[in-house]
Structures are given as C-alpha cells and as structure tokens.
Design a protein around this motif. Sequence first.
Motif, PDB file in Angstrom:
ATOM      1  N   ALA A   1     -17.228   2.402 -28.546  1.00  0.00           N
ATOM      2  CA  ALA A   1     -17.096   2.155 -27.107  1.00  0.00           C
ATOM      3  C   ALA A   1     -17.338   0.688 -26.829  1.00  0.00           C
TER       4      ALA A   1
ATOM      5  N   PHE B   1     -16.412   9.693 -25.944  1.00  0.00           N
ATOM      6  CA  PHE B   1     -17.318   8.850 -26.738  1.00  0.00           C
ATOM      7  C   PHE B   1     -17.757   9.574 -28.014  1.00  0.00           C
TER       8      PHE B   1
ATOM      9  N   LEU C   1     -11.669  -4.587 -12.812  1.00  0.00           N
ATOM     10  CA  LEU C   1     -13.017  -4.799 -13.344  1.00  0.00           C
ATOM     11  C   LEU C   1     -13.019  -5.839 -14.467  1.00  0.00           C
TER      12      LEU C   1
ATOM     13  N   THR D   1     -14.070  -4.035 -22.092  1.00  0.00           N
ATOM     14  CA  THR D   1     -13.597  -4.697 -23.312  1.00  0.00           C
ATOM     15  C   THR D   1     -12.100  -4.444 -23.482  1.00  0.00           C
TER      16      THR D   1
ATOM     17  N   GLY E   1     -11.610  -1.254 -25.090  1.00  0.00           N
ATOM     18  CA  GLY E   1     -11.886  -0.166 -24.146  1.00  0.00           C
ATOM     19  C   GLY E   1     -10.757   0.072 -23.165  1.00  0.00           C
TER      20      GLY E   1
ATOM     21  N   PRO F   1      -8.024   4.158 -23.846  1.00  0.00           N
ATOM     22  CA  PRO F   1      -7.601   5.262 -22.972  1.00  0.00           C
ATOM     23  C   PRO F   1      -6.440   4.905 -22.034  1.00  0.00           C
TER      24      PRO F   1
ATOM     25  N   HIS G   1      -4.661   0.642 -16.702  1.00  0.00           N
ATOM     26  CA  HIS G   1      -3.529   0.032 -16.001  1.00  0.00           C
ATOM     27  C   HIS G   1      -3.979  -0.824 -14.837  1.00  0.00           C
TER      28      HIS G   1
ATOM     29  N   PHE H   1      -7.060   6.326 -28.202  1.00  0.00           N
ATOM     30  CA  PHE H   1      -8.387   6.876 -27.869  1.00  0.00           C
ATOM     31  C   PHE H   1      -9.398   6.772 -29.017  1.00  0.00           C
ATOM     32  N   GLY H   2      -9.186   5.857 -29.938  1.00  0.00           N
ATOM     33  CA  GLY H   2     -10.104   5.732 -31.079  1.00  0.00           C
ATOM     34  C   GLY H   2      -9.759   6.679 -32.207  1.00  0.00           C
TER      35      GLY H   2
ATOM     36  N   ARG I   1      -2.702   2.690  -5.898  1.00  0.00           N
ATOM     37  CA  ARG I   1      -1.865   1.615  -6.422  1.00  0.00           C
ATOM     38  C   ARG I   1      -0.499   2.175  -6.790  1.00  0.00           C
TER      39      ARG I   1
HETATM   40  C1  LIG Z   1     -15.721   0.234 -11.497  1.00  0.00           C
HETATM   41  C2  LIG Z   1     -14.589   0.647 -12.399  1.00  0.00           C
HETATM   42  C3  LIG Z   1     -13.306   0.209 -12.123  1.00  0.00           C
HETATM   43  C4  LIG Z   1     -12.243   0.582 -12.953  1.00  0.00           C
HETATM   44  N1  LIG Z   1     -10.989   0.149 -12.654  1.00  0.00           N
HETATM   45  C5  LIG Z   1      -9.949   0.559 -13.419  1.00  0.00           C
HETATM   46  C6  LIG Z   1      -8.624   0.130 -13.159  1.00  0.00           C
HETATM   47  O1  LIG Z   1      -8.397  -0.689 -12.266  1.00  0.00           O
HETATM   48  N2  LIG Z   1      -7.619   0.620 -13.941  1.00  0.00           N
HETATM   49  C7  LIG Z   1      -7.850   1.489 -14.956  1.00  0.00           C
HETATM   50  O2  LIG Z   1      -6.907   1.924 -15.612  1.00  0.00           O
HETATM   51  N3  LIG Z   1      -9.101   1.867 -15.266  1.00  0.00           N
HETATM   52  C8  LIG Z   1     -10.140   1.425 -14.523  1.00  0.00           C
HETATM   53  N4  LIG Z   1     -11.404   1.825 -14.836  1.00  0.00           N
HETATM   54  C9  LIG Z   1     -11.597   2.594 -16.057  1.00  0.00           C
HETATM   55  C10 LIG Z   1     -11.876   1.635 -17.219  1.00  0.00           C
HETATM   56  O3  LIG Z   1     -10.868   0.658 -17.308  1.00  0.00           O
HETATM   57  C11 LIG Z   1     -11.908   2.402 -18.515  1.00  0.00           C
HETATM   58  O4  LIG Z   1     -12.968   3.299 -18.461  1.00  0.00           O
HETATM   59  C12 LIG Z   1     -12.057   1.510 -19.740  1.00  0.00           C
HETATM   60  O5  LIG Z   1     -11.991   2.328 -20.886  1.00  0.00           O
HETATM   61  C13 LIG Z   1     -13.357   0.775 -19.717  1.00  0.00           C
HETATM   62  O6  LIG Z   1     -13.478  -0.140 -20.783  1.00  0.00           O
HETATM   63  P1  LIG Z   1     -14.805  -0.114 -21.627  1.00  0.00           P
HETATM   64  O7  LIG Z   1     -14.899  -1.356 -22.427  1.00  0.00           O
HETATM   65  O8  LIG Z   1     -15.948   0.235 -20.784  1.00  0.00           O
HETATM   66  O9  LIG Z   1     -14.456   1.107 -22.598  1.00  0.00           O
HETATM   67  P2  LIG Z   1     -15.353   2.382 -22.937  1.00  0.00           P
HETATM   68  O10 LIG Z   1     -15.406   3.276 -21.786  1.00  0.00           O
HETATM   69  O11 LIG Z   1     -16.632   1.938 -23.526  1.00  0.00           O
HETATM   70  O12 LIG Z   1     -14.492   3.033 -24.098  1.00  0.00           O
HETATM   71  C14 LIG Z   1     -13.403   3.847 -23.818  1.00  0.00           C
HETATM   72  C15 LIG Z   1     -12.819   4.395 -25.106  1.00  0.00           C
HETATM   73  O13 LIG Z   1     -12.032   3.390 -25.708  1.00  0.00           O
HETATM   74  C16 LIG Z   1     -12.004   3.590 -27.104  1.00  0.00           C
HETATM   75  N5  LIG Z   1     -12.324   2.320 -27.747  1.00  0.00           N
HETATM   76  C17 LIG Z   1     -13.041   1.304 -27.253  1.00  0.00           C
HETATM   77  N6  LIG Z   1     -13.067   0.288 -28.132  1.00  0.00           N
HETATM   78  C18 LIG Z   1     -12.376   0.694 -29.210  1.00  0.00           C
HETATM   79  C19 LIG Z   1     -12.053   0.114 -30.471  1.00  0.00           C
HETATM   80  N7  LIG Z   1     -12.432  -1.112 -30.786  1.00  0.00           N
HETATM   81  N8  LIG Z   1     -11.340   0.847 -31.360  1.00  0.00           N
HETATM   82  C20 LIG Z   1     -10.925   2.088 -31.051  1.00  0.00           C
HETATM   83  N9  LIG Z   1     -11.189   2.692 -29.883  1.00  0.00           N
HETATM   84  C21 LIG Z   1     -11.898   2.005 -28.970  1.00  0.00           C
HETATM   85  C22 LIG Z   1     -13.034   4.630 -27.459  1.00  0.00           C
HETATM   86  O14 LIG Z   1     -12.405   5.829 -27.763  1.00  0.00           O
HETATM   87  C23 LIG Z   1     -13.830   4.779 -26.182  1.00  0.00           C
HETATM   88  O15 LIG Z   1     -14.246   6.084 -26.033  1.00  0.00           O
HETATM   89  C24 LIG Z   1     -12.477   1.417 -14.066  1.00  0.00           C
HETATM   90  C25 LIG Z   1     -13.774   1.833 -14.359  1.00  0.00           C
HETATM   91  C26 LIG Z   1     -14.833   1.449 -13.533  1.00  0.00           C
HETATM   92  C27 LIG Z   1     -16.214   1.891 -13.865  1.00  0.00           C
END
Ligand SMILES: Cc1cc2nc3c(=O)[nH]c(=O)nc-3n(C[C@H](O)[C@H](O)[C@H](O)COP(=O)(O)OP(=O)(O)OC[C@H]3O[C@@H](n4cnc5c(N)ncnc54)[C@H](O)[C@@H]3O)c2cc1C
Length: 722
Positions: free
Chosen positions: A217, A227, A311, A315, A318, A322, A325, A366-367, A601
């Motif tokens: 993550a 996760f 946001l 990463t 991240g 999933p 967009h 999705f990893g 959107r």
């Molecule tokens: C306030 C807020 C606003 C948001 N706005 C948007 C938006 O505008 N548009 C949108 O589409 N989403 C949005 N989201 C959702 C967000 O973009 C996703 O939850 C995204 O996955 C978050 O990135 P993260 O780094 O926290 O990933 P995490 O939630 O930590 O990880 C998500 C998944 O990504 C996979 N992953 C991560 N890194 C790797 C890697 N190196 N190798 C393989 N798999 C990996 C894993 O399976 C993990 O479970 C928002 C979320 C929040 C909380």
Amino acid sequence: MGSVSQTSLPSALLERNHILKEILDRVDDYADTYNLVDYSSLKQEVLKPVLAETFNPETQIRGFLKTFRHTLAYKAALANIDSQQLKDQIDAFAAGKSAKEVVGTKGFDVSSHRSPPVHHHFSLLAELRKLLLGVLELKEAVEDVLHPQHKHVKDLPVVFEGTSDDHVVECYSEVPFANWGMTVQNEPRFTFLPTTVRGVQNIVHFAIKHNYRVRCAGYRHSWSSIFSQDNEIFISFVNLHTVTTLPDPMSIVPGEYDPAKAPELKTIELKEETVPGKKRLCRLGAAVTNEDFRRWSVAGKAWTFPADVILVEVTIGGVNGPICHGAGISHKTLSDYVRRIEYVDCNGKLQIVDDAKQIKAAAGAFGLLGIVTHITFELDAMTYAVMKPLKEDVGLGVPPLKKSDIPVALRSDWYDAPDAAQRIATATAEFEKRAANDYYSEWFWFTYQLRIWTNTFNCTNDATGAVNYPDDANVLLQWVQGWIGGVITAVPLFNAIPGYWQAQLIASLGMAALPPTFGENKNPTMKTLLPDALHFRRGVQNMRVRDLELQIPLPPRKDDPSKPDFSIVQRAWWDVINLVYQDADTGSDPSSAMRIALEMRIMGGSDMLMAPQKGNDLGTVSIEVLTLPDAVSDDEWQGFAQKVVDLWMSYGGNVRPHWAKEWEQFTFKGVEARKYMKTIAYKDQIPEFRDTLGEIGRQHGWTLDQLKSRYSNELWDKIVFE
Ligand SMILES: Cc1cc2nc3c(=O)[nH]c(=O)nc-3n(C[C@H](O)[C@H](O)[C@H](O)COP(=O)(O)OP(=O)(O)OC[C@H]3O[C@@H](n4cnc5c(N)ncnc54)[C@H](O)[C@@H]3O)c2cc1C
C-alpha cells in the motif's frame, strides 16, 4: 449524535439560512454541557457573516479556530504539532493576522507533527528505526532486535536492501494496520519498508521461503479491503509515521522534489518523446507521491499528467493499482496513460510489461501481478488551466430534468417567475456545453446549500498572466481548514448536535475555502499550471471521510447516437438531492446521512480490463456521496448509501463502483456486492483479466496458482481466482 433539541426543521426549510438561524437561536442550549466552546465566536464570526453573505474565508476559518480553541480536542491537536513555527502560525492567524502575513514573514517550515493516537506508537517506531538502520552495528542490531521485550521487533527477519549485507530493509513485526478511512484493520505478521528494487525482491524471496502472501500500500487512502491480511507480509511505500498521522503537513512542507536525493523507488526520470513536443514518457518510482510529482512538474513547467486525482497525499503505485481517475470527458483513468510496468514477480524476479495488450491488465492489477516498482507514464506537454470556478444556484448549475425536482427548500426567487422554464433551458445548454467540451469538469453540492460549486475549465499554451494557484496563503488556509475540520469532528459538542447542523458547519467551512471566496457572485479567473489546477485543494485528507462512488456510463442520445445523453447526469444528481430531502421527511431529526457533499465529475471511458469505466465509449459520470464518520456511528450511512446505490443502479447500463472506495457492504440490484462484481458487472472482464495475467505469466515463468498464493488476499481470491 445526542441532540438537546427535541424538534427539528421541516424539510421545506432545510437549507443554509434556516439551519444557520436555528443554530444561532439554539446553540446556547448546549452551553451548560459543552462549556469549552466559544459560542460568541461561532455566532459572530462564522454564522452571522455567512447569513449576511459578507463572505471572507479568513474570518470564517479564523472563527472556527476561535470557536473551538479552548476545547481539549483543539488543544491536543495543537500540542501534537511538532513544529513550534506552525503552532505560532496557527496562533497568529487565530489572533487576527491574515494568512498572507502569517506566511509572508515566516514561510512554511513544518518539520512534522503527529496526531495523539499515533504519537506514542510512532515514537517507538522512530526508536526502532534508529536501532535498525543507524546507531548500532548490524550484528549488534540483529542481536538487539531479537530482544523479547520488543514486540514489534521480535523475531524480525533480516532482509537486505542491496546485494551486499550492509543495509537491512526496515521491518516491524505485528504492527496493527488501519487504512485512512478506518474501514480496514488487520495485523500483518511483518511490515516492510523497502527503498530499493532489490529490497522488494529480497522481501518476496523471504515470503516464498516462509510461505507468506505479500500485499502492499501507499498512503492507505482506499476504503475497500484491497490491502494485506492478518499474519501475512505487508509492504508500505510510505513511512509509518506519515501514513498514521493526521494532519499530514506534506502539502505545506517547503522544498522541491530533488531527483538526486530520491531513493530508487521514488525516482522521476524523463524518457523519450513519443509525439515530438507533445507527449513524452516518464518513469516514476511506485513510492513517488502526487505531491512529489506536482512539485517536479511545476518546477519543470514542461510535462504534466493530463488528468489526476485531486488529492496530493497518494502514491503513484496507489493510484495506478485500483485504477483511479481525474475529470474531463476526454480523459481516461490514470492507468490508461501507463506504457510500461516494472514489477517483482512471484519468483522474486524483476520483470517488465510493455506490450500494448498486456499493459491493460498489468496497469490496474490491484497488486495481483506482483509488487510494482516503477511505472512509465505517457505525459502531455505542459499547458495552463484557465480556471473560472463559480458558486451558482443549485437549480441552475446542474439543472433538473423537471423544475419540480428542486426540493422546496432549495427553490430560489426565479422558481415561480414566468421565465423559469427558459432559465432552466439556458442553464441546461450551459451545463451540457461544460460537460461535453471542457477539459476538466466537476460539480460539488455541499448538503443543504442553495449554491453548488462548479469547477470546469479549459487549457491554453499561453503562459501570460499565470499565477500560482493556490498561492502560499491559500494553501495555508486550505490546510488549516482541513485541520480544523478534523479537530471539530472530535469535539463533543459537534457529535452532540443534529446531523444537519454538522452538515451545515462543514459546508460553511468547505465553501469558505473554495473560490470565489469573496462574494459568491463574483467570477474570478485564475490562470495556473495544469498540475496546480488538477490539485486545486490541499490538506483535504486532514479530515477523515466515508465515500461511495459509482461510474455510470453515459448512454447515447436518441436523436444522435454518436453523442452522450447528459440527462442521466442530471437525473443521478437530483435523485440524490431528493433522497436527502426524502430522508428528512421520515424521521424526527433530519439527521442527514450525507453530511459533506455530493460530488460529480464527467470523464471518458477506459481501456483497462478491470476498469469500471471500460466500455463507456461515450463517457462516464463519476458520482459520489461523502459523509462524516459520525453519520456511520449514528447508523445512518449504510441505509442511505444503499438507497443511493439502488437509484444509480436503476438507470440501465453497466454501472460499477470505484474499486478503491466503499462498495463491499452494499447489494447491487439485490445481489451481494462481490457476487455482483464477479458474475454480472465484470462477468466478461474478469476472465479476460485472468487470461491476460496468465499470458504474461507464461512469458515470465509463473502460473496463476503461484500468483494467487503469493499476491492475492481474501477479496481477490473470491473475485478473480475462485
Ligand atoms: C480524500 C480522498 C480523495 C480522493 N480522490 C480521488 C479522486 O479524485 N479520484 C480517484 O480515482 N480516487 C480518489 N481517491 C481514492 C484514492 O485515489 C485511492 O484510494 C488511491 O488508491 C490512493 O492511493 P494510496 O497511495 O493511498 O494507495 P493505497 O490505498 O495505499 O493502495 C491502494 C492499492 O494499490 C495497490 N498498490 C499500491 N502500491 C502498489 C505497488 N507498488 N505495487 C502493486 N500494488 C500497489 C495495492 O493493492 C493497494 O491495496 C481519493 C481518496 C481520498 C481519501
């Protein structure tokens, strides 16, 4: 929620002004019980100016600070900010200095600060990290970490970052995991924090040897159970302090992204141009954050993502995993811009996927493919966004299909005017123009507000007159707004007041920071670098929220099937507004399950095999409802969100949820979520995804069974592998 008030507003009066007046009249009823709140500041600096429409975001945000500054939640949150300078800046702002003065004299220099629940935990981790990586010789460290008193360092594996044995991958044992939304909690056996590709490979070798599954993550901003699990291996691409700490100062910490200092999993490297002067490949480490990339992109003024999530605290790994967009009908998901995936496979080998067909499964996997170490995106040449955000009449911003769809409480003077139908027709044409043509298109309705926030824009190559948006003072203001938002949701008074009061206070705070900030009728124009416009809000993650988002395909118009019919967008929007009011009529307290906003959107479709936008050739309406955790505690969110799902699913077409947001707890057309996704929504996509992964595996020397035993979890076992 345990309201002092016995009565509540009827739905016909449930809008900003009546709610504000009611709060003004009755908030003193709470004063005996909740005596640490400054009711006078709340009234004079927050409620009355909004009612009088004398908007000044600084007054309102300062008013919120002053209202709650004697509460324990505020004091604890302030005390836990490590930087004395930031504390002083907040104090100075609360005392009456403008954000510009506060920023101008001292700038931002925030080292870090922690929230109370993680403070102790992180102190321990900080000590452990020193122990492992710095102060002691490796041999001594290894002996010491085996000390049985340290639960989190008990029996730690020694996994190296490189080929030689001079650097150990940071690792902890049995550290509890929670995602940001607090919907997923577990306890992985080991949590690793690698900084090199070799480190990731060595973790996977360790996992193979001891038969652990490996999931990873970034910032943990997803809500669904994608996760790791109990007793498995979890790789975190963001340090444990940052991911467990709110507020996060990242967006206001000074400095630029420095490629020379970046560890291997955080590199940003430009590669060859694919369309001269227009498109260029860029290789990014999976741990690069959106804020790193924004700073890099803004500093270079040359290349940008065409679209992105708003946001910055996410990463790259991240957002790709999933299939996240941004907005704009001409834009696909972020994963659609991926041209190469570098990943560590289930044998621990570093592999590359760049085949045009295979990438549709490998990006957005999705990893499940393995641990992604680097992603090569195709970027666009830099442009400048010409932002003209508006706060406009709720009935005209996204107009309803029939005038009577506007709830009584939200009807403005024009509703009964002779030209009302003409007004709606003109507004509909304007809305359709924005949806069909604008580079970026997004609308917000904060619950019970008479105005919506419309943010659609186009871009230009001409840099003349470009400014930094948000500027430093505004970034501070937005950040403080998020910070105080997080604080007030922990104040006992806030949890005691009716849900619709909560919604109104959050709306006042939210609208205060969005332009036009002075006078809602003004139409400011801001020209700014595209990445800054894509990330127009900072600090938003400082307040935890719950979030349901569906992707609804835009159907063809009856008169011209080559064009999208936007009436479905109007319907999806007004169905929720009406649901909010319908709910208000059913109970004694119109508590408002949706205490933050309805957000929408317009975007394109997607070519990714597992994208919820796949097949949406005419475009997609990405629409979501957001609430405060208190609405979940009050047992209101689940029922409301299920009704939202039922409405949005009823329009026909393959309507699917955002994989990263909330979906697992709902039924879709009466079918349990996982079953629905597997057997109906992705009936054809999942076999194609699996087959394509299988094809990659045949070339790279692994099987789907190996993939399942190394990189899956309970959710994906059911959805993809069973
Ligand atoms: C306030 C807020 C606003 C948001 N706005 C948007 C938006 O505008 N548009 C949108 O589409 N989403 C949005 N989201 C959702 C967000 O973009 C996703 O939850 C995204 O996955 C978050 O990135 P993260 O780094 O926290 O990933 P995490 O939630 O930590 O990880 C998500 C998944 O990504 C996979 N992953 C991560 N890194 C790797 C890697 N190196 N190798 C393989 N798999 C990996 C894993 O399976 C993990 O479970 C928002 C979320 C929040 C909380």
